[in-house]
Design a protein around this motif. Sequence first.
Motif, short mmCIF file in Angstrom:
data_model
loop_
_atom_site.label_atom_id
_atom_site.label_comp_id
_atom_site.label_asym_id
_atom_site.label_seq_id
_atom_site.Cartn_x
_atom_site.Cartn_y
_atom_site.Cartn_z
N TYR A 1 6.94 12.24 -3.57
CA TYR A 1 5.84 13.15 -3.29
C TYR A 1 6.04 14.43 -4.08
O TYR A 1 7.16 14.88 -4.28
CB TYR A 1 5.78 13.46 -1.79
CG TYR A 1 5.61 12.21 -0.95
CD1 TYR A 1 4.35 11.73 -0.67
CD2 TYR A 1 6.71 11.50 -0.49
CE1 TYR A 1 4.17 10.57 0.07
CE2 TYR A 1 6.55 10.34 0.25
CZ TYR A 1 5.28 9.88 0.52
OH TYR A 1 5.12 8.73 1.24
N ILE B 1 0.87 -1.18 0.00
CA ILE B 1 0.00 0.00 0.00
C ILE B 1 0.90 1.22 0.00
O ILE B 1 1.60 1.49 0.98
CB ILE B 1 -0.95 -0.01 1.20
CG1 ILE B 1 -1.83 -1.26 1.15
CG2 ILE B 1 -1.79 1.26 1.23
CD1 ILE B 1 -2.70 -1.47 2.36
N TYR B 2 0.90 1.92 -1.11
CA TYR B 2 1.81 3.04 -1.33
C TYR B 2 1.03 4.35 -1.24
O TYR B 2 0.01 4.51 -1.91
CB TYR B 2 2.48 2.89 -2.69
CG TYR B 2 3.38 4.01 -3.09
CD1 TYR B 2 4.51 4.33 -2.35
CD2 TYR B 2 3.12 4.76 -4.23
CE1 TYR B 2 5.35 5.36 -2.73
CE2 TYR B 2 3.96 5.79 -4.63
CZ TYR B 2 5.07 6.09 -3.87
OH TYR B 2 5.90 7.10 -4.25
N GLU B 3 1.52 5.27 -0.41
CA GLU B 3 0.82 6.53 -0.21
C GLU B 3 1.49 7.71 -0.89
O GLU B 3 1.07 8.84 -0.73
CB GLU B 3 0.66 6.78 1.29
CG GLU B 3 -0.22 5.74 1.96
CD GLU B 3 -0.40 5.97 3.44
OE1 GLU B 3 0.17 6.94 3.97
OE2 GLU B 3 -1.11 5.17 4.07
N GLY B 4 2.54 7.46 -1.65
CA GLY B 4 3.21 8.54 -2.37
C GLY B 4 2.32 9.09 -3.48
O GLY B 4 1.41 8.43 -3.96
N THR B 5 2.60 10.31 -3.89
CA THR B 5 1.79 10.92 -4.94
C THR B 5 2.36 10.66 -6.33
O THR B 5 1.64 10.73 -7.31
CB THR B 5 1.69 12.45 -4.72
OG1 THR B 5 3.01 12.99 -4.62
CG2 THR B 5 0.91 12.77 -3.47
N ASN C 1 0.25 5.10 -6.40
CA ASN C 1 -0.56 5.40 -5.24
C ASN C 1 -1.66 4.35 -5.09
O ASN C 1 -2.33 4.01 -6.05
CB ASN C 1 -1.17 6.80 -5.38
CG ASN C 1 -1.95 7.18 -4.14
OD1 ASN C 1 -3.11 6.85 -4.02
ND2 ASN C 1 -1.29 7.85 -3.22
N GLY C 2 -1.81 3.83 -3.88
CA GLY C 2 -2.84 2.82 -3.61
C GLY C 2 -2.24 1.44 -3.45
O GLY C 2 -1.07 1.30 -3.08
N GLU C 3 -3.04 0.43 -3.73
CA GLU C 3 -2.60 -0.95 -3.57
C GLU C 3 -1.87 -1.44 -4.82
O GLU C 3 -2.35 -1.27 -5.93
CB GLU C 3 -3.80 -1.86 -3.28
CG GLU C 3 -4.43 -1.59 -1.94
CD GLU C 3 -5.55 -2.56 -1.62
OE1 GLU C 3 -5.87 -3.43 -2.46
OE2 GLU C 3 -6.11 -2.44 -0.52
N ASN C 4 -0.74 -2.07 -4.61
CA ASN C 4 0.08 -2.63 -5.69
C ASN C 4 0.37 -4.08 -5.36
O ASN C 4 1.08 -4.37 -4.40
CB ASN C 4 1.41 -1.87 -5.80
CG ASN C 4 1.21 -0.42 -6.17
OD1 ASN C 4 1.24 -0.08 -7.33
ND2 ASN C 4 1.01 0.44 -5.17
N GLY D 1 9.46 6.49 -1.26
CA GLY D 1 8.26 7.24 -1.60
C GLY D 1 8.60 8.53 -2.33
O GLY D 1 9.59 9.20 -2.04
#
Length: 128
Positions: A125, A24-28, A100-103, A123
């Motif tokens: 951003y 789960i990646y939260e980077g933009t 961004n999101g689930e990978n 990450g």
Amino acid sequence: TRSYLPGTKLLFATEAPVSDRVIIYEGTNPAPVRIDINATGYCKDFTVSIGGISCTINAELNDGDLLQINSEQAFATLNGKLISYADTGNFDMRQFRIFNGENKVVIKAAQGDAFTTKIVYTGRYDGV
């Protein structure tokens, strides 16, 4: 004093074999990955998938070998030596990015399962 039931394993002290994992990646911004596949025995011909992008690497590994995929530098190596473009099915390693999101990341060998895997990413951003 702690006590544990005989014959049970500590949850944090076990390894369970899995061929896929969700990051789960939260980077933009999309982030390149480095995948280290360490052989602990014999394994051959790896298929690596990230999201819907997939690549098969024709390589034979024995105990102690390291297969490394680096999407930032756009190549794969086996024990520090470049793997030929033909042995990756002419695949451009720069396509391996997490978004961004689930990978979902899947790593399987056509023969053998004696390997461990480590996935590293930084990450990204906007504005940083």
